[in-house]
Write a protein that holds these residues in place. Structure first.
Motif: not given
Length: 123
Positions: A17-22, A30-35, A38-41, A72-77
């Motif tokens: 994700v970080l590489k795709k969108d610098r 939001d750090v906790n939500r990102l983690l 990502s862990v859920l996926l 969160l899952e849908a947005h991250f995927v």
């Protein structure tokens, strides 16, 4: 609980994700939500369905509502463009990164941020 491989896969996802969108910035809560996302996926991709918990349990552990967890899952995927497969070499690189970060946190004068920045150039 899940094994360490789930967390390595989650690290791969975050790196993608970080590489795709610098310009992607993660702030405060939001750090906790990102983690969590990502862990859920990683769990859903790697762990057998019979060994997974219901979303309700993951939401409770993450301190969010079930509907928010699913968002969160849908947005991250979507940010991953549904690319959940992790190659052996990608996994191995991120496993080394995780091990290196673990070791460097004990090195005087070397911040985890500078260590991560150095390794990110390699990965």
């Amino acid at each position: 609980g899940c094994g360490p491989e789930v967390y390595i896969i989650a690290l791969v996802y975050i790196t993608r994700v970080l590489k795709k969108d610098r310009a992607f910035v993660v702030a405060g809560r939001d750090v906790n939500r990102l983690l969590l996302a990502s862990v859920l996926l990683a769990i859903k991709w790697h762990v057998e369905p019979s060994e997974q918990l219901p979303d309700k349990e993951y939401a409770m552990m993450g301190g969010v509502r079930v509907d928010e967890l699913r968002q969160l899952e849908a947005h991250f995927v979507k940010r991953l463009n549904w690319e959940l497969y992790v190659s052996h070499s990608e996994y191995a690189n991120h496993r080394l990164l995780a091990m290196w970060l673990r070791v460097t946190k004990h090195v005087p004068g070397l911040s985890p941020g500078s260590a991560l920045a150095s390794m990110a150039k390699v990965i």
